[in-house]
Design a protein around this motif. Structure first.
Motif, PDB file in Angstrom:
ATOM      1  N   GLY A 177       0.815  -1.206   0.000  1.00 42.77           N
ATOM      2  CA  GLY A 177       0.000   0.000   0.000  1.00 42.77           C
ATOM      3  C   GLY A 177       0.849   1.256   0.000  1.00 42.77           C
ATOM      4  O   GLY A 177       0.537   2.236  -0.708  1.00 42.77           O
ATOM      5  N   GLN A 178       1.935   1.236   0.774  1.00 39.40           N
ATOM      6  CA  GLN A 178       2.821   2.396   0.784  1.00 39.40           C
ATOM      7  C   GLN A 178       3.482   2.590  -0.577  1.00 39.40           C
ATOM      8  O   GLN A 178       3.641   3.725  -1.060  1.00 39.40           O
ATOM      9  CB  GLN A 178       3.880   2.218   1.871  1.00 39.40           C
TER      10      GLN A 178
ATOM     11  N   LEU B 298       8.173   7.520   2.104  1.00 41.71           N
ATOM     12  CA  LEU B 298       6.988   6.671   2.039  1.00 41.71           C
ATOM     13  C   LEU B 298       7.262   5.370   1.312  1.00 41.71           C
ATOM     14  O   LEU B 298       6.747   4.313   1.699  1.00 41.71           O
ATOM     15  CB  LEU B 298       5.861   7.426   1.338  1.00 41.71           C
ATOM     16  N   ASP B 299       8.080   5.395   0.279  1.00 45.51           N
ATOM     17  CA  ASP B 299       8.321   4.217  -0.556  1.00 45.51           C
ATOM     18  C   ASP B 299       9.177   3.208   0.202  1.00 45.51           C
ATOM     19  O   ASP B 299      10.327   3.499   0.556  1.00 45.51           O
ATOM     20  CB  ASP B 299       9.025   4.645  -1.846  1.00 45.51           C
ATOM     21  N   PRO B 300       8.675   1.974   0.457  1.00 46.87           N
ATOM     22  CA  PRO B 300       9.476   0.989   1.181  1.00 46.87           C
ATOM     23  C   PRO B 300      10.679   0.508   0.394  1.00 46.87           C
ATOM     24  O   PRO B 300      11.645   0.010   0.992  1.00 46.87           O
ATOM     25  CB  PRO B 300       8.476  -0.160   1.431  1.00 46.87           C
TER      26      PRO B 300
ATOM     27  N   ALA C 176       3.180   5.755  -3.042  1.00 51.75           N
ATOM     28  CA  ALA C 176       4.381   6.445  -3.528  1.00 51.75           C
ATOM     29  C   ALA C 176       4.353   6.575  -5.046  1.00 51.75           C
ATOM     30  O   ALA C 176       4.757   7.622  -5.613  1.00 51.75           O
ATOM     31  CB  ALA C 176       5.632   5.686  -3.077  1.00 51.75           C
ATOM     32  N   GLN C 177       3.871   5.509  -5.749  1.00 49.62           N
ATOM     33  CA  GLN C 177       3.780   5.572  -7.208  1.00 49.62           C
ATOM     34  C   GLN C 177       2.783   6.643  -7.651  1.00 49.62           C
ATOM     35  O   GLN C 177       3.011   7.376  -8.641  1.00 49.62           O
ATOM     36  CB  GLN C 177       3.373   4.210  -7.773  1.00 49.62           C
ATOM     37  N   ARG C 178       1.691   6.758  -6.940  1.00 47.46           N
ATOM     38  CA  ARG C 178       0.699   7.788  -7.262  1.00 47.46           C
ATOM     39  C   ARG C 178       1.294   9.188  -7.075  1.00 47.46           C
ATOM     40  O   ARG C 178       1.088  10.105  -7.894  1.00 47.46           O
ATOM     41  CB  ARG C 178      -0.527   7.610  -6.390  1.00 47.46           C
ATOM     42  N   LEU C 179       2.058   9.344  -5.995  1.00 44.35           N
ATOM     43  CA  LEU C 179       2.668  10.649  -5.753  1.00 44.35           C
ATOM     44  C   LEU C 179       3.709  10.974  -6.816  1.00 44.35           C
ATOM     45  O   LEU C 179       3.835  12.138  -7.249  1.00 44.35           O
ATOM     46  CB  LEU C 179       3.295  10.685  -4.365  1.00 44.35           C
TER      47      LEU C 179
END
Length: 406
Positions: free
Chosen positions: A321-322, A365-367, A326-329
């Motif tokens: 989900g994170q 945010l991106d793991p 992150a991809q959306r951002l």
């Protein structure tokens, strides 16, 4: 000495349907009652009455072996008395030995008997029995007329028992204990009493004439049945102990066919089987306790495994989900960057600063931009830090929903 013989449940099921129960019990070395009880505990069906009396073609078909509810009974265990011949494992009966002579006079009593006579001499009668202070006398509950005989019986039994290295003692709580082969037995000698109804007392004649009313307590008392306990002279000597079952004899008493005086050698011979029965039962309870502890440990381990799987799944879903956010951002950041040419130079400088800040936040945010060791670690936590409580949230419900659905 005793040994344990074990049979797999399936094997014993086949044996009881191929051989009559009494004959099979003799082969194993136990009683048919003990064999039947063990089979019932293990859920093994037994042939009904008259099964072996019928011709083989007329016998009903054996029922299937049901599923086992308790894993402990997957193996059935029997305690056997060992003999010098290893091929003969039949249950030993107590050897009665030579009769024990009860003296007609108590000239030199055993110290415990002497202590008892001293304590009983000061005791009062309680419902037909002498009641000495607890912890000061042998467990003898007899009438005054039977005290001498009871003392002679116990004196002869204790002296004969001590030749076999049995240890006798009077306990503070009242029971008389004898230690046999490391096991403690309780010995008691009681006299049977007979209840004798008494006629109601005669009512006193009340004076005639007027008088104030008052309750007639004498009449109410006369309505109650009065009785007293009378001694019979019949003595019973009993053995008791923790977990002592009905598989051994526990009582000897005066009968029409024989006096207790002539049965003391049977009592003495019965002490060892009683001690062996207590030991076997205690060992059986200990095996059951260990088996239950092993089952509980397996249950806890399974709960621990399931709980850990839930945490791993929750961590996986949370990281995915994170990453999606992150991809959306990043997609939004790219869209904003595409319009920078429309801005004035001062605004573009502010936009560049803002985009650098966005990069920092997305990386946080991106793991995949951080250390992956926490994400890919499958080892469960060790020690007391592990708990079985499920994580907050519904991430792990993905798998539980699939299980319910399929």
């Amino acid at each position: 000495m005793h040994k344990t013989t074990t049979f797999p449940r399936r094997e014993l099921y086949d044996m009881v349907w191929e051989t009559p129960l009494t004959r099979l019990a003799e082969t194993i070395g136990v009683s048919d009652v003990a064999l039947a009880k063990s089979c019932r505990r293990a859920g093994i069906p037994l042939p009904g009455r008259g099964y072996w009396a019928k011709a083989e073609r007329d016998r009903p078909r054996r029922p299937p072996l049901p599923k086992l509810k308790d894993e402990y009974y997957e193996v059935i265990r029997f305690q056997l008395a060992s003999t010098n011949d290893p091929h003969n494992q039949r249950k030993l009966k107590p050897e009665k030995g030579e009769p024990i002579i009860v003296p007609t006079r108590l000239d030199s009593p055993h110290p415990l008997v002497a202590q008892t006579l001293k304590a009983v001499g000061r005791a009062k009668s309680d419902q037909g029995h002498l009641s000495p202070p607890s912890g000061r006398a042998l467990d003898i509950r007899v009438s005054p007329g039977s005290l001498d005989r009871a003392a002679r019986l116990m004196d002869a039994l204790i002296k004969a028992s001590e030749t076999r290295r049995h240890v006798w003692r009077i306990t503070e709580n009242g029971p008389t204990d004898v230690e046999v082969d490391g096991e403690t037995l309780h010995i008691q000698l009681h006299e049977k009493l007979k209840r004798h109804e008494l006629p109601p007392p005669s009512r006193p004649t009340r004076a005639r004439g007027p008088r104030p009313w008052e309750p007639d307590l004498d009449a109410l008392f006369a309505l109650r049945k009065q009785f007293e306990w009378r001694p019979t002279g019949i003595l019973t000597l009993g053995i008791d102990g923790p977990w002592l079952t009905g598989s051994v004899r526990k009582n000897w008493n005066d009968t029409e066919h024989g006096s207790l005086d002539n049965k003391l050698h049977e009592v003495l011979a019965g002490l060892a089987p009683a001690a062996a029965a207590i030991k076997a039962h205690r060992e059986e309870c200990e095996r059951r306790r260990k088996a239950e502890e092993e089952r509980a440990a397996r249950r806890r381990e399974e709960e621990r495994r399931v709980a850990h799987q839930r945490r791993l799944r929750a961590r996986l879903v949370r990281a995915a989900g994170q990453w999606e956010r992150a991809q959306r951002l990043r997609a939004f950041q790219t869209a904003v960057s595409a319009r920078l040419d429309e801005l004035s130079p001062p605004q573009r400088e502010k936009a560049d600063t803002w985009l650098r800040w966005v990069d920092e936040q997305i990386d946080k945010l991106d793991p995949l931009q951080s250390d992956l060791s926490g994400l890919i670690d499958l080892d469960p936590p060790s020690g007391d830090s592990f708990t079985h409580d499920p994580p907050n949230g519904d991430e792990w419900d993905w798998w539980s929903i699939n299980r319910r659905r399929y």
